[in-house]
Design a protein around this motif. Structure first.
Motif, PDB file in Angstrom:
ATOM      1  N   GLY A  64       0.748  -1.243   0.000  1.00 37.43           N
ATOM      2  CA  GLY A  64       0.000   0.000   0.000  1.00 37.43           C
ATOM      3  C   GLY A  64       0.778   1.292   0.000  1.00 37.43           C
ATOM      4  N   LEU A  65       0.016   2.345  -0.023  1.00 44.83           N
ATOM      5  CA  LEU A  65       0.557   3.689   0.055  1.00 44.83           C
ATOM      6  C   LEU A  65       0.602   4.101   1.518  1.00 44.83           C
ATOM      7  N   PRO A  66       1.625   4.842   1.906  1.00 45.57           N
ATOM      8  CA  PRO A  66       1.648   5.314   3.290  1.00 45.57           C
ATOM      9  C   PRO A  66       0.623   6.423   3.497  1.00 45.57           C
ATOM     10  N   VAL A  67       0.133   6.531   4.716  1.00 47.29           N
ATOM     11  CA  VAL A  67      -0.774   7.622   5.053  1.00 47.29           C
ATOM     12  C   VAL A  67       0.102   8.851   5.307  1.00 47.29           C
ATOM     13  N   PRO A  68      -0.066   9.900   4.504  1.00 43.73           N
ATOM     14  CA  PRO A  68       0.777  11.081   4.711  1.00 43.73           C
ATOM     15  C   PRO A  68       0.400  11.803   5.999  1.00 43.73           C
ATOM     16  N   SER A  69       1.387  12.444   6.597  1.00 42.48           N
ATOM     17  CA  SER A  69       1.140  13.201   7.820  1.00 42.48           C
ATOM     18  C   SER A  69       2.086  14.393   7.832  1.00 42.48           C
ATOM     19  N   THR A  70       1.750  15.401   7.015  1.00 43.96           N
ATOM     20  CA  THR A  70       2.629  16.559   6.860  1.00 43.96           C
ATOM     21  C   THR A  70       2.245  17.713   7.775  1.00 43.96           C
ATOM     22  N   GLY A  71       1.059  17.641   8.375  1.00 40.99           N
ATOM     23  CA  GLY A  71       0.605  18.722   9.235  1.00 40.99           C
ATOM     24  C   GLY A  71      -0.348  19.689   8.566  1.00 40.99           C
ATOM     25  N   SER A  72      -0.620  19.492   7.274  1.00 42.57           N
ATOM     26  CA  SER A  72      -1.595  20.347   6.582  1.00 42.57           C
ATOM     27  C   SER A  72      -2.339  19.527   5.547  1.00 42.57           C
ATOM     28  N   LEU A  73      -3.562  19.953   5.255  1.00 40.62           N
ATOM     29  CA  LEU A  73      -4.354  19.258   4.245  1.00 40.62           C
ATOM     30  C   LEU A  73      -3.653  19.313   2.894  1.00 40.62           C
ATOM     31  N   TYR A  74      -3.200  20.497   2.498  1.00 38.56           N
ATOM     32  CA  TYR A  74      -2.503  20.611   1.214  1.00 38.56           C
ATOM     33  C   TYR A  74      -1.278  19.695   1.190  1.00 38.56           C
ATOM     34  N   GLY A  75      -0.488  19.703   2.236  1.00 34.24           N
ATOM     35  CA  GLY A  75       0.713  18.861   2.280  1.00 34.24           C
ATOM     36  C   GLY A  75       0.381  17.383   2.186  1.00 34.24           C
ATOM     37  N   ASP A  76      -0.667  16.962   2.898  1.00 31.84           N
ATOM     38  CA  ASP A  76      -1.069  15.553   2.848  1.00 31.84           C
ATOM     39  C   ASP A  76      -1.562  15.168   1.456  1.00 31.84           C
ATOM     40  N   VAL A  77      -2.384  16.028   0.858  1.00 28.04           N
ATOM     41  CA  VAL A  77      -2.909  15.748  -0.485  1.00 28.04           C
ATOM     42  C   VAL A  77      -1.757  15.711  -1.482  1.00 28.04           C
ATOM     43  N   ARG A  78      -0.858  16.666  -1.396  1.00 30.96           N
ATOM     44  CA  ARG A  78       0.275  16.730  -2.325  1.00 30.96           C
ATOM     45  C   ARG A  78       1.175  15.505  -2.179  1.00 30.96           C
ATOM     46  N   ALA A  79       1.434  15.079  -0.928  1.00 29.50           N
ATOM     47  CA  ALA A  79       2.268  13.894  -0.680  1.00 29.50           C
ATOM     48  C   ALA A  79       1.587  12.633  -1.219  1.00 29.50           C
ATOM     49  N   LEU A  80       0.284  12.528  -1.006  1.00 26.45           N
ATOM     50  CA  LEU A  80      -0.458  11.379  -1.508  1.00 26.45           C
ATOM     51  C   LEU A  80      -0.406  11.328  -3.032  1.00 26.45           C
ATOM     52  N   LEU A  81      -0.566  12.468  -3.679  1.00 27.54           N
ATOM     53  CA  LEU A  81      -0.489  12.524  -5.146  1.00 27.54           C
ATOM     54  C   LEU A  81       0.899  12.141  -5.646  1.00 27.54           C
ATOM     55  N   GLU A  82       1.919  12.570  -4.952  1.00 31.22           N
ATOM     56  CA  GLU A  82       3.293  12.241  -5.355  1.00 31.22           C
ATOM     57  C   GLU A  82       3.541  10.737  -5.311  1.00 31.22           C
ATOM     58  N   VAL A  83       3.171  10.116  -4.202  1.00 30.03           N
ATOM     59  CA  VAL A  83       3.382   8.671  -4.058  1.00 30.03           C
ATOM     60  C   VAL A  83       2.532   7.900  -5.069  1.00 30.03           C
ATOM     61  N   ALA A  84       1.277   8.294  -5.218  1.00 31.43           N
ATOM     62  CA  ALA A  84       0.383   7.601  -6.158  1.00 31.43           C
ATOM     63  C   ALA A  84       0.869   7.765  -7.596  1.00 31.43           C
ATOM     64  N   SER A  85       1.322   8.955  -7.968  1.00 29.18           N
ATOM     65  CA  SER A  85       1.782   9.164  -9.347  1.00 29.18           C
ATOM     66  C   SER A  85       3.034   8.348  -9.618  1.00 29.18           C
ATOM     67  N   HIS A  86       3.894   8.239  -8.625  1.00 28.83           N
ATOM     68  CA  HIS A  86       5.102   7.425  -8.796  1.00 28.83           C
ATOM     69  C   HIS A  86       4.723   5.955  -9.014  1.00 28.83           C
ATOM     70  N   ALA A  87       3.789   5.464  -8.208  1.00 27.28           N
ATOM     71  CA  ALA A  87       3.352   4.068  -8.341  1.00 27.28           C
ATOM     72  C   ALA A  87       2.681   3.816  -9.684  1.00 27.28           C
ATOM     73  N   LEU A  88       1.822   4.737 -10.118  1.00 29.20           N
ATOM     74  CA  LEU A  88       1.098   4.552 -11.383  1.00 29.20           C
ATOM     75  C   LEU A  88       1.994   4.682 -12.608  1.00 29.20           C
ATOM     76  N   ARG A  89       3.123   5.387 -12.465  1.00 29.60           N
ATOM     77  CA  ARG A  89       4.035   5.548 -13.602  1.00 29.60           C
ATOM     78  C   ARG A  89       5.109   4.476 -13.655  1.00 29.60           C
ATOM     79  N   HIS A  90       5.112   3.576 -12.684  1.00 30.78           N
ATOM     80  CA  HIS A  90       6.093   2.489 -12.715  1.00 30.78           C
ATOM     81  C   HIS A  90       5.924   1.727 -14.029  1.00 30.78           C
ATOM     82  N   PRO A  91       7.019   1.388 -14.701  1.00 29.70           N
ATOM     83  CA  PRO A  91       6.900   0.757 -16.034  1.00 29.70           C
ATOM     84  C   PRO A  91       5.999  -0.479 -16.070  1.00 29.70           C
TER      85      PRO A  91
END
Length: 189
Positions: A64-91
């Motif tokens: 799975g993806l880790p649950v982000p905990s950056t201290g802000s909604l924007y930070g959590d959403v941005r971190a989640l998008l980063e991890v998900a985009s990396h996983a979805l772009r894996h060859p």
């Protein structure tokens, strides 16, 4: 006792085989050949290619993806998008996921495995992000985690899995900003 190195080799071979030929054309023989084992080694572990793929989907989702905990909604959403985009772009993932989604329409077992393994995990992550944002006062009580997941991940899945497009510079930042704006908009209007 089953050797873990053989099991790992078979699992890797399944990903490679799915990416190369897709589920419909995938065979136990092809998997065994890629893994450098006999067919019996595969059948000792799984009774069919469907059982093998269902087990693999569940195993990957368990990581799975880790649950982000950056201290802000924007930070959590941005971190989640980063991890998900990396996983979805894996060859391998970028070739396997679309194929499995097509097969899910034909095989209720695959559909259910994807739903329970992947969607339920992502719903749990979205619920944690929403819960933390509510606790910080960034979101109102009653914010729907399912809607939050749709707003956060939907556009990313669309772009990477359906359209199979690239992510332009700043796309994840813009998507995070837009998702947060949609989640935090005044609900009284």
């Amino acid at each position: 006792m089953l050797r873990e190195d053989v099991t790992d080799a078979i699992r890797s071979a399944v990903f490679e085989e799915l990416a190369a030929v897709g589920f419909a054309r995938m065979s136990i023989e092809g998997i065994a050949r890629r893994a450098g084992v006999g067919k019996t080694a595969v059948y000792r572990r799984w009774k069919s290619k469907l059982a093998l793929v269902l087990d693999l989907v569940s195993a990957v989702a368990a990581q799975g993806l880790p649950v982000p905990s950056t201290g802000s909604l924007y930070g959590d959403v941005r971190a989640l998008l980063e991890v998900a985009s990396h996983a979805l772009r894996h060859p391998l993932a970028s070739r396997v996921i679309p194929d499995l989604l097509v097969e899910a329409a034909r095989h209720p077992e695959i559909s259910e495995a994807i739903k329970s393994a992947l969607l339920d995990k992502e719903k749990g992550i979205a619920a944690a992000v929403v819960r933390e944002a509510v606790a910080r006062g960034e979101l109102p009580e009653g914010t729907d985690p399912d809607r939050a997941l749709d707003l956060i991940a939907g556009p990313l899945y669309w772009r990477l899995v359906v359209v199979r497009g690239d992510l332009p510079a700043g796309y994840l930042d813009d998507l995070a900003t837009t998702a947060v704006a949609a989640l935090t908009r005044d609900r009284t209007t």
